[in-house]
Design a protein around this motif. Structure first.
Motif, PDB file in Angstrom:
ATOM      1  N   ALA A  82       0.794  -1.061   0.038  1.00 30.92           N
ATOM      2  CA  ALA A  82       0.045   0.070  -0.012  1.00 30.92           C
ATOM      3  C   ALA A  82       0.866   1.276  -0.081  1.00 30.92           C
ATOM      4  O   ALA A  82       0.654   2.131  -0.639  1.00 30.92           O
TER       5      ALA A  82
ATOM      6  N   ALA B 156       2.219   1.864  -3.561  1.00 27.13           N
ATOM      7  CA  ALA B 156       1.067   2.239  -4.330  1.00 27.13           C
ATOM      8  C   ALA B 156       0.979   3.713  -4.086  1.00 27.13           C
ATOM      9  O   ALA B 156       0.731   4.542  -5.312  1.00 27.13           O
TER      10      ALA B 156
ATOM     11  N   MET C  61      -3.247  -3.829  -7.052  1.00 25.73           N
ATOM     12  CA  MET C  61      -2.708  -2.944  -6.681  1.00 25.73           C
ATOM     13  C   MET C  61      -1.040  -3.086  -7.111  1.00 25.73           C
ATOM     14  O   MET C  61      -0.351  -1.984  -7.189  1.00 25.73           O
TER      15      MET C  61
ATOM     16  N   LEU D  17      -0.941  -0.986  -9.925  1.00 26.99           N
ATOM     17  CA  LEU D  17      -0.776   0.448  -9.716  1.00 26.99           C
ATOM     18  C   LEU D  17       0.619   0.855  -9.453  1.00 26.99           C
ATOM     19  O   LEU D  17       1.109   1.927  -9.309  1.00 26.99           O
TER      20      LEU D  17
END
Ligand code: PFF
Length: 451
Positions: free
Chosen positions: A183, A186, A264, A267
Motif C-alpha cells: 500500500a 502504491a 495494487m 498500480l
C-alpha cells in the motif's frame, strides 16, 4: 505440539483468522506481481484484467469453495480425501496434485531466490544501474542456485514447524507487513510524474483482446495459478479446519484479497514503468520483466530508490514465502497422511528433492518458462477440471450441511452446484483446448527438442 504420527491428534489452525491469512498467503505471491504484470502487459492491458476478473468470479470462487468443502469434510490430505469421498478411482488425481506441487515449487523457489538476492543487494549496496546485465547474472547459474537453496531452506524450516506453529505463524506475521509495504508503494507511485500515463495504459481496455485465444488461455491459467487452485493446496489447508466455517464467504474473501493485491501491484508497476520510460523493456524481457524494468526505475529515483527498491523486493519475498510453504505443504501432508511418517523428516527429505529438481530452472530461463507453461498453466487447469467433476458428481450431496452455513438458501446452493457441475467443466475444457499448442511447445523445450 510434539507428535508421534499415529497416536496424536492431527495439527489444526489456531484461529479462523489464521486460516484465512494462510489461505490469502498461499494465493498472494509471485503470481500476483511477477506473473500478473508481465502477462497483463503482454495482452490487452485492462481487457486481460477484466477477463481474469470474470474467470475468478465465475469459476475461481465456486472452485475454491469446492476445495475448502472437500478438505473440511475429509480432514485429510487430498491423496486420501479424494478416494474417501469419491472412491478409489480418484487416488491418481491426488498424486497429480502432489506432482504439480513438486514441480511448481521447484521453479517458484528459483524466482523467489532472485527476490531474496535483489532485496539483499538493495539493502546492502543498492541495485546497479545496468539492470539487464544484473538480471542475466542473477537469473541463472551458480548464484541463482545458491539463492534457490537458501529460499528452500527457509520454506522447509517453516513447514517442518507444522500448521499452527509454522505456517499459520508465518502468515499472521508476514501477510500484514507485506500488505502495508505494498500500500505504501502504491501511494508513492501515485506521486510519480508518469503515474497518469501508467494508469491509463493499465486501465484502458482494448476489448478486442478479450476474444484472443492466447489471452483467454493466459487469463485462465493466471487465475488458477494466482488463486492456488487446481492442485489441492486449498483442500490441504481446509483439512486442518475445526469447527463451523462459512466456507463460501471465506473463499470470496481469499479471492478478493488475491485480486486486490494483483491490482495494487499493477498500480505500483505501471507508474514506475511510464515515469522512467521502461515500456519497451517490460515487453521485451519476458520472464524477467519485473526484475529488469523495475530496478531500472529504482536506480533512476536517486536516494529514494534504494529505500523503495528494498521495500519492493522484501515485500515480494514475503509474498513468495507464504505461497511456497503452501506448495510444500501439499507434498508433505500427502506423505505424512499416507504413510504416517514424521512431518519434520518428510519436510526435509521432500524439500531437498524439490531443491534438486529446481536446479535446471536455475540454469535455464527457457526451462523455467516451459515448466511454468506446462504445470503452472496446463496442469492446474486440468486439475481444476477434474476437481469440478469430482465435486460436482461425487461430493455435492455430502456437502449440503457444510455449505448451508455460508449459503443459507436452497437456491443459492443450487446456483453454486450449477456452476461447479455445468459451467466450470465446459469452460475449462475449452481452455485446455486453447492451451494444447503452447503446452506441446513447452514439452518440447523441456525434453530439449527446441524452443
Ligand atoms: N498462488 C501463488 C502465487 O500467486 O504466487 C502460487 C501458487 C501457490 C500456486 C500454491 C498454486 C498453489 F497451490
Amino acid at each position: 505440539m510434539h507428535s508421534t504420527p499415529d497416536s496424536s491428534p492431527r495439527d489444526s489452525w489456531g484461529s479462523q483468522a489464521g486460516f484465512i491469512l494462510a489461505a490469502v498467503g498461499s494465493a498472494v505471491g509471485l503470481g500476483n506481481m511477477w506473473r500478473f504484470s508481465y502477462v497483463a502487459s503482454q495482452g490487452g492491458g485492462a481487457a486481460f484484467v477484466l477477463l481474469y476478473l470474470g474467470l475468478v468470479a465465475v469459476i475461481g470462487i465456486p472452485l475454491m469453495t469446492s476445495e475448502f468443502v472437500v478438505g473440511r469434510l475429509a480432514q485429510v490430505s487430498p491423496v486420501k480425501a479424494l478416494p474417501l469421498l469419491g472412491g478409489r478411482k480418484w487416488t491418481p488425481l491426488g498424486w497429480m496434485f502432489v506432482f504439480a506441487g513438486l514441480i511448481i515449487l521447484s521453479y517458484y523457489s528459483v524466482i523467489a531466490g532472485w527476490t531474496m538476492r535483489y532485496a539483499w543487494e538493495a539493502v546492502s549496496s543498492g541495485l546497479p544501474k545496468d539492470t539487464v546485465a544484473y538480471f542475466n547474472d542473477a537469473a541463472t547459474g551458480l548464484p541463482a542456485i545458491g539463492w534457490h537453496v537458501a529460499f528452500m531452506v527457509i520454506t522447509i524450516f517453516i513447514v517442518a514447524g507444522g500448521i499452527r506453529r509454522g505456517i499459520e505463524r508465518a502468515a499472521v506475521i508476514l501477510m500484514p507487513v507485506m500488505f502495508v509495504i505494498l500500500a505504501g508503494l502504491a501511494v508513492y507511485a501515485f506521486f510519480l510524474t508518469g503515474s497518469r500515463e501508467g494508469y491509463a495504459f493499465y486501465l484502458n481496455p482494448n476489448l478486442g483482446a478479450v476474444f484472443d485465444p492466447q489471452i483467454i488461455g493466459n487469463a485462465a491459467g493466471q487465475a488458477f495459478f494466482s488463486l492456488s487452485l487446481g492442485m489441492g493446496a486449498l483442500i490441504t489447508f481446509a483439512s486442518y479446519l475445526k469447527g463451523r466455517n462459512n466456507l463460501a464467504k471465506e473463499a470470496t474473501i481469499v479471492a478478493l484479497a488475491d485480486f486486490g493485491v494483483a491490482f495494487m501491484a499493477g498500480l505500483v508497476v505501471f507508474p514506475i514503468v511510464f515515469t522512467f520510460g521502461l515500456q519497451d523493456q517490460i515487453g521485451a524481457s519476458g520472464l524477467g520483466a519485473l526484475f529488469v524494468s523495475l530496478p531500472a526505475g529504482f536506480a533512476s529515483m536517486g536516494a529514494a530508490g534504494k529505500f523503495v527498491g528494498a521495500a519492493f523486493f522484501i515485500m515480494l519475498f514475503f509474498a513468495a514465502l507464504t505461497s511456497s510453504i503452501s506448495l510444500l505443504e501439499v507434498v508433505v501432508s500427502a506423505i505424512v497422511d499416507s504413510f504416517g511418517a514424521a512431518r519434520r523428516a518428510v519436510a526435509i527429505t521432500m524439500g531437498t528433492i524439490i531443491t534438486i529438481i529446481g536446479v535446471p530452472s536455475a540454469l535455464s530461463l527457457d526451462f523455467l518458462g516451459a515448466a511454468d507453461a506446462l504445470v503452472g498453466n496446463f496442469l492446474l487447469i486440468l486439475g481444476g477440471f477434474f476437481t469440478a467433476i469430482f465435486v460436482g458428481y461425487s461430493v455435492l450431496d455430502k456437502a449440503d450441511a457444510e455449505l448451508a452455513i455460508g449459503l443459507p438458501s436452497e437456491s443459492m446452493r443450487k446456483a453454486w452446484a450449477f456452476m461447479v457441475r455445468y459451467v466450470a467443466p465446459p469452460i475449462l475444457l475449452g481452455v485446455l483446448y486453447l492451451l494444447i499448442a503452447p503446452t506441446w511447445q513447452a514439452i518440447r523445450t523441456l525434453v530439449g527438442l527446441g524452443n
